[in-house]
Design an enzyme around this catalytic site. Structure first.
Site, PDB file in Angstrom:
ATOM      1  N   HIS A 190     -23.527 -21.779   1.127  1.00  0.00           N
ATOM      2  CA  HIS A 190     -23.905 -22.980   1.683  1.00  0.00           C
ATOM      3  C   HIS A 190     -23.193 -23.297   3.134  1.00  0.00           C
ATOM      4  CE1 HIS A 190     -20.433 -24.800   0.315  1.00  0.00           C
ATOM      5  NE2 HIS A 190     -20.591 -24.137  -0.796  1.00  0.00           N
ATOM      6  N   GLU A 222     -21.751 -22.714  -8.140  1.00  0.00           N
ATOM      7  CA  GLU A 222     -20.182 -22.362  -8.055  1.00  0.00           C
ATOM      8  C   GLU A 222     -19.545 -22.210  -9.573  1.00  0.00           C
ATOM      9  OE1 GLU A 222     -17.813 -20.593  -7.133  1.00  0.00           O
ATOM     10  OE2 GLU A 222     -17.843 -21.594  -4.928  1.00  0.00           O
TER      11      GLU A 222
END
Length: 222
Positions: free
Chosen positions: A18, A91
């Site tokens: 990202h 994550e």
């Protein structure tokens, strides 16, 4: 339906981190906390989307966290593709470390911080708003998710938009690096990292493509 002539071909994966968030810039640990892109991250995502606009991509799948979804939307928008969402691409969950600066983690949780920095891959993290994962648990989750998407789309190109830790897991798997070794490679915001899946294994094609971004981007905090 996938044509039979692609059934035996390897899947190609564009594994993408990202764009930048304010917490990346501050070196504050995000984990499962849902942080949006900052203005620089939005700029990076737009440049990434433009750079990939002419590439053949069959599917786009994103972590469900906002920073990944915003980045995936910038890739999907020019080509009119829908985005698949996969929570397993999140994550690593850092438990009580989440939301803290590195200096704060070391002060509040000195023993757990020391085990983390020593690469104890089975170390238990302190409980916070979320229950943390060991690095081994996180590695296994990340690789199951990546390989499941590859198996579902043989012969096709998949863009997986995820997080720095997920990229680290894929890099280690492709190169056969032990989980306990220090991370001596960069994991950059809005980078494109290319893999092919052959005989059930990842093979690295290229790492850390950021030529589409100016100025330089941040490395993942290690």
């Amino acid at each position: 339906m996938l044509s039979n002539d692609k059934a035996g071909l390897p899947a190609t994966i564009l594994l993408i981190r990202h764009g930048e968030t304010a917490w990346n810039a501050d070196k504050r640990l995000q984990g499962h906390l849902d942080i949006a892109l900052n203005a620089e991250g939005e700029r990076q995502a737009a440049l990434l989307g433009a750079a990939l606009a002419s590439e053949p991509i069959d599917h786009i799948v994103s972590s469900d966290l906002l920073r990944a979804r915003q980045t995936a939307e910038a890739i999907a928008r020019p080509r009119g593709l829908a985005i698949g969402i996969d929570r397993a691409l999140r994550e690593r969950c850092y438990g009580g470390f989440e939301g803290l600066l590195y200096s704060e983690i070391a002060f509040r949780f000195p023993l757990e911080f020391a085990a983390w920095q020593a690469r104890d891959v089975d170390a238990v993290l302190p409980l916070g708003a979320n229950r943390g994962e060991s690095f081994r648990q996180f590695f296994e989750r990340s690789m199951r998710a990546i390989m499941a998407h590859a198996a579902a789309h043989p012969g096709q190109t998949i863009a997986l938009v995820a997080h720095g830790g997920v990229l680290e897991c894929a890099y280690r798997d492709a190169l056969g690096l032990p989980l306990e070794t220090p991370r001596d490679f960069k994991v950059l915001n809005a980078s494109v990292n290319r893999f092919v899946v052959e005989q059930g294994r990842l093979r690295l094609l290229s790492w850390g493509e950021v030529a589409h971004l100016q100025p330089a981007v941040l490395d993942d905090i290690g």
